[in-house]
Design an enzyme around this catalytic site. Structure first.
Site, short mmCIF file in Angstrom:
data_model
loop_
_atom_site.label_atom_id
_atom_site.label_comp_id
_atom_site.label_asym_id
_atom_site.label_seq_id
_atom_site.Cartn_x
_atom_site.Cartn_y
_atom_site.Cartn_z
N SER A 280 0.85 -1.20 0.00
CA SER A 280 0.00 0.00 0.00
C SER A 280 0.88 1.24 0.00
O SER A 280 1.62 1.47 -0.95
CB SER A 280 -0.94 -0.03 1.21
N THR A 281 0.87 2.03 1.07
CA THR A 281 1.63 3.27 1.13
C THR A 281 3.12 3.00 0.92
O THR A 281 3.73 2.21 1.63
CB THR A 281 1.44 3.95 2.50
N HIS B 49 -2.73 -0.97 -3.28
CA HIS B 49 -3.87 -0.08 -3.04
C HIS B 49 -3.74 1.17 -3.90
O HIS B 49 -2.92 2.05 -3.64
CB HIS B 49 -3.93 0.33 -1.56
N MET C 106 -0.01 1.19 5.25
CA MET C 106 -0.71 1.45 6.51
C MET C 106 -1.89 0.50 6.65
O MET C 106 -2.43 -0.01 5.67
CB MET C 106 -1.18 2.91 6.58
N ASP D 15 -4.39 -4.75 6.12
CA ASP D 15 -4.82 -5.57 4.99
C ASP D 15 -3.80 -6.66 4.70
O ASP D 15 -2.60 -6.41 4.65
CB ASP D 15 -5.03 -4.69 3.75
#
Length: 357
Positions: A174-175, A201, A294, A297
């Site tokens: 993600s991030t 994401h 973050m 997930d």
């Protein structure tokens, strides 16, 4: 737009807006004076644009930066460049360059500002090299026969027998993910003997640019996943923004299934959805990699996978993560075999596959 963002953030008790800037040049001056913990910045700005401003910020005074970007092809490409330069994350503007309906992404904006406050800003190319990786990449680049084979594979779009899938690599991030993925995918060998499926994401409009960028720097074929497409060894599939990825199996043939089911914990695509579906694949060995991001997930999906079918589970080490949330949650399941820094992840994936035979 600047006024709206200021209002949204000031409504949060834990956030203080210490200043605003009219353009990139103004931002550079005010950063020196106000020393903010987090900066939000548009890619498109007058005088000095977001990309040029970001370069200067990361060179002189690195801090967590969240970019606002449009989902046009050019906007998506600029956003990926911003991630390369060191931006922590980005938010897609709801309706183009001037989005007066920013209230649609207010919740996302606030969440990402909080996450960025705890993020570690990385200058460009930080953690991008390691002696073992450098030797491998140098060998591939300098070997003319290998390069010709890579070009041939990409032109033909096929390298291994179609419809045979005995192992699969599943990556969730993600991030900080776009930049991290470059360090992993570009270092996998041209004859990689398994398909790779990635959930990053990202909203719709950005994943195609990510796939194209990874394809250009990798020996492998990298593409945005398509509905009912058969998994092929030596190919990397990026989950399209706005779709969950799951799988359908017939013997050793595995198809990607794209769905518009509701987001899971705010995410679509969701790593949990991908892993839960992968858990149902029979007689197919899996490697799972959870990288920077973050939230949690991936951790729920991880517990659905059986030890019998797992070759190994890798979590990115805290020192190379932009945000350590997702790898930390994965480790908390007790199912992670290796916690290693980003530059060594590709090597470990290859080792797992070689040990498995």
């Amino acid at each position: 737009m600047r006024k709206l963002i200021q209002e949204f953030l000031q409504e949060e008790k834990g956030i203080a807006v210490v200043g605003t800037a009219r353009n990139g040049e103004d931002a550079l001056t005010k950063i020196q004076l106000l020393r903010p913990d987090v900066l939000t910045m548009d890619v498109q700005m007058p005088v000095l644009n977001g990309l040029e401003s970001l370069k200067k910020i990361m060179e002189n005074q690195p801090l967590p930066v969240i970019m606002l970007a449009s989902s046009t092809k050019e906007g998506a490409e600029d956003t990926l460049k911003a991630m390369d330069y060191g931006a922590v994350d980005f938010i897609s503007k709801p309706s183009g360059t001037i989005s007066l309906d920013l209230y649609k992404v207010k919740k996302e904006l606030v969440e990402k500002v909080y996450a960025a406050a705890g993020a570690v800003p990385r200058k460009q190319d930080k953690f991008s090299s390691h002696p073992l990786i450098e030797r491998s990449v140098k060998h591939q680049k300098n070997n003319k026969a290998l390069q010709e084979q890579v070009s041939k594979n990409k032109e033909n779009g096929q390298q291994f027998p179609l419809g045979v899938c005995k192992k699969v690599v599943l990556i969730g991030t993600s991030t900080g993910g776009p930049r991290a993925l470059q360090k992993v995918i570009s270092h996998l060998p041209w004859d990689f003997p398994a398909p790779v499926v990635i959930v990053q994401h990202m909203p719709a409009g950005f994943t195609q640019s990510l796939a194209s960028r990874l394809h250009d720097i990798s020996p492998l074929i990298v593409k945005e996943a398509e509905h009912e497409e058969k998994l092929q060894s030596g190919t990397v599939y990026i989950a399209p923004g706005g779709y969950h990825v799951s799988f359908s199996q017939s013997g050793h043939a595995v198809e990607i299934i794209l769905t518009k089911e509701p987001p899971r914990a705010g995410h679509r695509p969701s790593i949990d959805v991908m892993l839960e579906s992968a858990a149902k694949l029979k007689n197919i060995k899996k490697i799972v990699v959870i990288m920077t991001g973050m939230g949690t997930d991936g951790s729920k999906g991880l517990v659905q996978l059986t030890h019998r079918d797992l070759i190994g589970v890798i979590a990115e080490a805290k020192e190379t993560c932009v945000v350590h949330g997702m790898p930390k949650a994965a480790v908390a399941t007790g199912l992670v075999n290796e916690v290693i820094p980003l530059p060594l992840i590709a090597k470990k994936i290859v080792e797992y596959l070689e040990d498995e035979g």
